[in-house]
Design a protein around this motif. Structure first.
Motif, PDB file in Angstrom:
ATOM      1  N   LEU A  12       0.857  -1.186   0.000  1.00  0.00           N
ATOM      2  CA  LEU A  12       0.000   0.000   0.000  1.00  0.00           C
ATOM      3  C   LEU A  12       0.886   1.227   0.000  1.00  0.00           C
ATOM      4  CD1 LEU A  12      -2.880   1.148   0.212  1.00  0.00           C
ATOM      5  CD2 LEU A  12      -2.617   1.059   2.695  1.00  0.00           C
ATOM      6  N   ARG A  13       0.743   2.074  -1.016  1.00  0.00           N
ATOM      7  CA  ARG A  13       1.583   3.267  -1.161  1.00  0.00           C
ATOM      8  C   ARG A  13       0.830   4.514  -0.703  1.00  0.00           C
ATOM      9  NH1 ARG A  13       6.024   2.818  -4.638  1.00  0.00           N
ATOM     10  NH2 ARG A  13       5.796   4.978  -5.296  1.00  0.00           N
ATOM     11  N   SER A  14       1.522   5.369   0.031  1.00  0.00           N
ATOM     12  CA  SER A  14       0.938   6.646   0.438  1.00  0.00           C
ATOM     13  C   SER A  14       1.118   7.653  -0.701  1.00  0.00           C
ATOM     14  CB  SER A  14       1.594   7.148   1.720  1.00  0.00           C
ATOM     15  OG  SER A  14       2.961   7.397   1.488  1.00  0.00           O
ATOM     16  N   SER A  15       0.581   8.844  -0.541  1.00  0.00           N
ATOM     17  CA  SER A  15       0.661   9.861  -1.594  1.00  0.00           C
ATOM     18  C   SER A  15       2.092  10.309  -1.869  1.00  0.00           C
ATOM     19  CB  SER A  15      -0.204  11.062  -1.225  1.00  0.00           C
ATOM     20  OG  SER A  15       0.197  11.585   0.014  1.00  0.00           O
ATOM     21  N   ASN A  16       2.979  10.172  -0.867  1.00  0.00           N
ATOM     22  CA  ASN A  16       4.374  10.566  -1.079  1.00  0.00           C
ATOM     23  C   ASN A  16       5.249   9.394  -1.548  1.00  0.00           C
ATOM     24  OD1 ASN A  16       4.656   9.079   1.242  1.00  0.00           O
ATOM     25  ND2 ASN A  16       5.449  10.754   2.501  1.00  0.00           N
ATOM     26  N   GLY A  17       4.659   8.244  -1.842  1.00  0.00           N
ATOM     27  CA  GLY A  17       5.395   7.117  -2.389  1.00  0.00           C
ATOM     28  C   GLY A  17       5.922   6.121  -1.378  1.00  0.00           C
ATOM     29  N   GLU A  18       5.709   6.396  -0.085  1.00  0.00           N
ATOM     30  CA  GLU A  18       6.163   5.447   0.933  1.00  0.00           C
ATOM     31  C   GLU A  18       5.213   4.260   0.981  1.00  0.00           C
ATOM     32  OE1 GLU A  18       6.931   7.019   4.799  1.00  0.00           O
ATOM     33  OE2 GLU A  18       7.869   8.820   3.988  1.00  0.00           O
ATOM     34  N   GLU A  19       5.776   3.087   1.210  1.00  0.00           N
ATOM     35  CA  GLU A  19       4.966   1.873   1.289  1.00  0.00           C
ATOM     36  C   GLU A  19       4.761   1.520   2.749  1.00  0.00           C
ATOM     37  OE1 GLU A  19       6.865  -0.922  -1.338  1.00  0.00           O
ATOM     38  OE2 GLU A  19       6.236   0.239  -3.086  1.00  0.00           O
ATOM     39  N   GLU A  20       3.509   1.678   3.206  1.00  0.00           N
ATOM     40  CA  GLU A  20       3.175   1.585   4.620  1.00  0.00           C
ATOM     41  C   GLU A  20       2.954   0.155   5.097  1.00  0.00           C
ATOM     42  OE1 GLU A  20      -0.299   3.979   4.531  1.00  0.00           O
ATOM     43  OE2 GLU A  20       0.825   5.823   4.235  1.00  0.00           O
ATOM     44  N   SER A  21       2.252  -0.655   4.309  1.00  0.00           N
ATOM     45  CA  SER A  21       1.960  -2.020   4.726  1.00  0.00           C
ATOM     46  C   SER A  21       1.802  -2.899   3.491  1.00  0.00           C
ATOM     47  CB  SER A  21       0.715  -2.079   5.602  1.00  0.00           C
ATOM     48  OG  SER A  21      -0.288  -1.247   5.120  1.00  0.00           O
ATOM     49  N   LEU A  55      -1.843   0.245  -4.769  1.00  0.00           N
ATOM     50  CA  LEU A  55      -1.171  -0.988  -4.363  1.00  0.00           C
ATOM     51  C   LEU A  55      -0.140  -1.379  -5.412  1.00  0.00           C
ATOM     52  CD1 LEU A  55      -4.390  -2.847  -3.296  1.00  0.00           C
ATOM     53  CD2 LEU A  55      -2.569  -2.183  -1.745  1.00  0.00           C
ATOM     54  N   ARG A  56       1.147  -1.373  -5.007  1.00  0.00           N
ATOM     55  CA  ARG A  56       2.213  -1.798  -5.926  1.00  0.00           C
ATOM     56  C   ARG A  56       2.423  -3.294  -5.781  1.00  0.00           C
ATOM     57  NH1 ARG A  56       7.459  -3.165  -5.875  1.00  0.00           N
ATOM     58  NH2 ARG A  56       7.722  -2.628  -3.689  1.00  0.00           N
ATOM     59  N   GLU A  57       2.382  -3.980  -6.904  1.00  0.00           N
ATOM     60  CA  GLU A  57       2.633  -5.420  -6.889  1.00  0.00           C
ATOM     61  C   GLU A  57       4.127  -5.634  -6.702  1.00  0.00           C
ATOM     62  OE1 GLU A  57       1.731  -9.389  -9.546  1.00  0.00           O
ATOM     63  OE2 GLU A  57       0.838  -7.481 -10.128  1.00  0.00           O
ATOM     64  N   LYS A  58       4.496  -6.360  -5.631  1.00  0.00           N
ATOM     65  CA  LYS A  58       5.906  -6.599  -5.323  1.00  0.00           C
ATOM     66  C   LYS A  58       6.570  -7.345  -6.473  1.00  0.00           C
ATOM     67  CE  LYS A  58       6.383  -5.413  -0.881  1.00  0.00           C
ATOM     68  NZ  LYS A  58       7.537  -4.889  -0.230  1.00  0.00           N
ATOM     69  N   GLY A  59       7.778  -6.930  -6.816  1.00  0.00           N
ATOM     70  CA  GLY A  59       8.528  -7.565  -7.882  1.00  0.00           C
ATOM     71  C   GLY A  59       8.219  -7.013  -9.261  1.00  0.00           C
ATOM     72  N   THR A  60       7.303  -6.039  -9.345  1.00  0.00           N
ATOM     73  CA  THR A  60       6.953  -5.434 -10.632  1.00  0.00           C
ATOM     74  C   THR A  60       6.900  -3.918 -10.468  1.00  0.00           C
ATOM     75  OG1 THR A  60       4.550  -5.320 -10.333  1.00  0.00           O
ATOM     76  CG2 THR A  60       5.448  -7.426 -11.094  1.00  0.00           C
ATOM     77  N   ASP A  61       6.656  -3.222 -11.588  1.00  0.00           N
ATOM     78  CA  ASP A  61       6.493  -1.765 -11.531  1.00  0.00           C
ATOM     79  C   ASP A  61       5.019  -1.371 -11.623  1.00  0.00           C
ATOM     80  OD1 ASP A  61       5.950  -2.334 -14.186  1.00  0.00           O
ATOM     81  OD2 ASP A  61       7.159  -0.701 -14.992  1.00  0.00           O
ATOM     82  N   LYS A  62       4.096  -2.355 -11.515  1.00  0.00           N
ATOM     83  CA  LYS A  62       2.667  -2.084 -11.623  1.00  0.00           C
ATOM     84  C   LYS A  62       2.101  -1.538 -10.315  1.00  0.00           C
ATOM     85  CE  LYS A  62       1.449  -5.800 -14.802  1.00  0.00           C
ATOM     86  NZ  LYS A  62       0.623  -7.012 -14.904  1.00  0.00           N
ATOM     87  N   VAL A  63       1.322  -0.463 -10.433  1.00  0.00           N
ATOM     88  CA  VAL A  63       0.591   0.090  -9.293  1.00  0.00           C
ATOM     89  C   VAL A  63      -0.899   0.026  -9.641  1.00  0.00           C
ATOM     90  CG1 VAL A  63       0.193   2.092  -7.825  1.00  0.00           C
ATOM     91  CG2 VAL A  63       2.493   1.616  -8.677  1.00  0.00           C
ATOM     92  N   HIS A  64      -1.636  -0.805  -8.915  1.00  0.00           N
ATOM     93  CA  HIS A  64      -3.071  -0.960  -9.127  1.00  0.00           C
ATOM     94  C   HIS A  64      -3.787   0.113  -8.308  1.00  0.00           C
ATOM     95  CE1 HIS A  64      -2.525  -4.927 -11.029  1.00  0.00           C
ATOM     96  NE2 HIS A  64      -1.500  -5.015 -10.214  1.00  0.00           N
ATOM     97  N   ILE A  65      -4.664   0.873  -8.947  1.00  0.00           N
ATOM     98  CA  ILE A  65      -5.338   2.006  -8.303  1.00  0.00           C
ATOM     99  C   ILE A  65      -6.820   1.674  -8.131  1.00  0.00           C
ATOM    100  CG2 ILE A  65      -5.833   4.466  -8.422  1.00  0.00           C
ATOM    101  CD1 ILE A  65      -3.432   4.588 -10.443  1.00  0.00           C
ATOM    102  N   TYR A  66      -7.280   1.800  -6.884  1.00  0.00           N
ATOM    103  CA  TYR A  66      -8.673   1.503  -6.539  1.00  0.00           C
ATOM    104  C   TYR A  66      -9.252   2.656  -5.732  1.00  0.00           C
ATOM    105  CZ  TYR A  66      -7.974  -3.449  -7.683  1.00  0.00           C
ATOM    106  OH  TYR A  66      -7.724  -4.632  -8.325  1.00  0.00           O
TER     107      TYR A  66
END
Length: 102
Positions: A12-21, A55-66
């Motif tokens: 889970l990515r925050s608005s500043n790009g940090e991955e929180e959980s 949500l960034r898929e680990k191991g890829t550059d894909k960010v799924h937006i919901y």
């Protein structure tokens, strides 16, 4: 990366790009639903605030937006003893996929 049991990890990515959980699931939607259940619940599904989940898929550059939202609901009558009387339900709606340039 897909694990032996078929599940994938999504950060889970925050608005500043940090991955929180990190949430795992067979599909990005399953992980997004888990993330949405942690949102502040509204009194009903119609009144719940929509929040963007990235949500960034680990191991890829894909960010799924919901768009995700959660609400409180009364537990069913046949609930187990340990379950509280009020439970949090959630739903998500996919907006798209981004690719990171990092």
């Amino acid at each position: 990366m897909v694990r032996e049991d078929g599940k994938r990890n999504f950060a889970l990515r925050s608005s500043n790009g940090e991955e929180e959980s990190v949430f795992s699931g067979n599909t990005p939607r399953q992980a997004a639903l888990k993330a949405a259940r942690r949102l502040e619940p509204g009194s009903s599904e119609d009144e719940a605030d929509r929040t963007e989940l990235r949500l960034r898929e680990k191991g890829t550059d894909k960010v799924h937006i919901y768009d995700g939202w959660a609400w409180e609901e009364t537990a069913p009558d046949d609930k187990p003893d340990w379950m509280p009387n009020e439970i949090t339900e959630a739903n998500v709606s996919k907006k798209g996929i981004d690719h990171l340039d990092e």
